[in-house]
Design an enzyme around this catalytic site. Structure first.
Site, PDB file in Angstrom:
ATOM      1  CG  ASP A   1      -0.174   0.435   2.742  1.00 22.40           C
ATOM      2  OD1 ASP A   1       1.225  -0.544   3.148  1.00 22.40           O
ATOM      3  OD2 ASP A   1      -0.406   0.400   3.799  1.00 22.40           O
TER       4      ASP A   1
ATOM      5  CD  GLU B   1       4.911   0.689   6.770  1.00 19.36           C
ATOM      6  OE1 GLU B   1       5.380   1.011   7.587  1.00 19.36           O
ATOM      7  OE2 GLU B   1       4.318   1.067   6.012  1.00 19.36           O
TER       8      GLU B   1
END
EC number: 3.4.11.4
Length: 409
Positions: free
Chosen positions: A80, A173
């Site tokens: 991400d 994350e």
């Protein structure tokens, strides 16, 4: 290395921006697209035990090519990108043989300037990959992904001696959920490295202890003309709370190993106000003291309020400093430092003024320091990465695998 840049550009073309406040993991559909692409590529490369969990954690193994009881090690990156800046329609610019001065980002007024970012002075002659000034780049952490994938290919193609190499790619994350659904037992590595750092040479095994503080303030609203002795202004109470927080211990006033209090958001009316702080400190005792300080402030400001009006404070720990876990296994850092020196890189041990998946994983039984990617200025439109830095990261990953193969369990 010819495919390193190609891989990176392919990965950043996918919008994988994560989203805070979403229950599902991964929080966005775009992350699934990259995870499925990576799964396909890992299978094509011949890795074994390629699995993608329902929570979006992708794992795979490059089997050992030498006999012996060699410890299995891992390399981890996240798919991400930050919610702070758009990751949609990323349009990278490639600046070859950077000669200094400002770099125009796209056709607008945005520039990447050495005046604002002096590190550019150290990168003359290198190939820079920048944004077009409209989005972030996604080097955090797609540079790490491209580097791990390329290192796997190098280990295979050059038949470099190595033990079992585990790789994992995690979602979310950037919103603090990357490691929550990570199956350490299934990963089955003795230790691992996240490839999620910054400039060449960075090696990080210290990070903040982190907590969030949510404050709910309930006041009482009446007509201002008849408010004396009756109105309790929640906004005024919020202002008083923030006035009690040490002003010189904010993010903009601290650096290095200094901790801070950060008012991240505040909203409200006379009736109700909400404040959200984050607390950070490298030292566990100071971290606990900061939490006590917030409780004392809330108690002080709330003293004597009408029973129907109150201040409610909830503190939740987010993650802890991995140092206390990593230092129990000094060889993990020693191998990484030796690998860098073998690649003509001087290791730069520095604290992470933030957190990584590795921090949580270290407390889950998988010691996991952080390696550089060659990227800079993450989470914004001035983000960039150097191709040379990415190539160095690949070399270090390969060398770590090689050095570990020389070490018996």
């Amino acid at each position: 290395m010819d495919k390193l840049l190609e891989r990176f550009l392919n990965y950043v073309s996918l919008d994988t921006q994560s989203k805070a406040g979403v229950r599902q993991v991964p929080s966005t559909e775009g992350q699934w697209k990259l995870l499925h692409l990576l799964k396909e590529q890992l299978e094509e490369m011949g890795l074994i035990n390629v699995t993608l969990s329902e929570k979006g954690t992708l794992m795979a193994t490059l089997p050992a090519n030498v006999p012996g009881n060699i410890p299995a090690i891992g390399f981890i990156s996240h798919v991400d990108t930050s919610p702070d800046c758009s990751g949609k329609n990323v349009n990278p610019q490639i600046v070859e043989n950077y000669r200094g001065g400002d770099i125009a980002l796209g056709i607008g007024d945005e520039v990447l300037s050495p005046v604002m970012f002096p590190v550019l002075h150290q990168l003359l002659g290198q190939t820079l990959i920048t944004t077009d000034g409209k989005t972030l780049l996604g080097a955090d952490d797609k540079a790490g992904i491209a580097e791990i994938m390329t290192a796997l290919a190098v280990l295979q193609q050059k038949n470099i001696p190595h033990g079992d190499i585990r790789v994992a790619f995690t979602p979310d994350e950037e919103v603090g959920k990357g490691a929550k659904h990570f199956d350490v037992d299934a990963f089955d590595a003795r230790w691992a490295y996240t490839v999620d750092g910054g400039g060449v040479g960075e090696l990080e095994f210290e990070n903040f202890n982190a907590a969030s503080v949510n404050i709910k303030i309930v006041g009482n609203n009446v007509h201002p003309g008849t408010a004396k002795g009756v109105m309790v202004n929640a906004l005024s109470l919020a202002a008083r709370i923030h006035a009690e927080v040490p002003a010189d211990e904010s993010p903009e006033m601290t650096e290095g190993y200094e901790g801070f209090y950060h008012l991240a958001s505040m909203k409200g009316t006379v009736d109700r106000a909400d404040m959200h702080y984050i607390i950070r400190d490298f030292d566990r005792k100071q971290f606990e003291a900061r939490k006590r300080k917030m409780m004392e402030i809330a108690k002080k400001v709330g003293k004597g309020l009408h029973p129907d009006c109150y201040i409610e404070l909830v503190i939740e720990d987010s993650y802890y400093n991995m140092r206390e876990k990593v230092v129990e296994h000094p060889h993990i850092i020693d191998i990484a430092q030796q690998a860098m020196r073998d690649c003509d890189i001087e290791p730069e041990l520095k604290p992470i003024r933030g957190g990584t998946d590795g921090a949580q994983l270290s407390f889950m039984g998988l010691p996991c320091p952080n390696l550089f990617t060659g990227g800079y200025n993450y989470h914004g439109k001035h983000e960039f990465v150097t191709l040379e830095g990415m190539e160095k990261a690949v070399q270090v990953i390969v060398r770590i695998a090689e050095l570990t193969a020389q070490r018996k369990s």
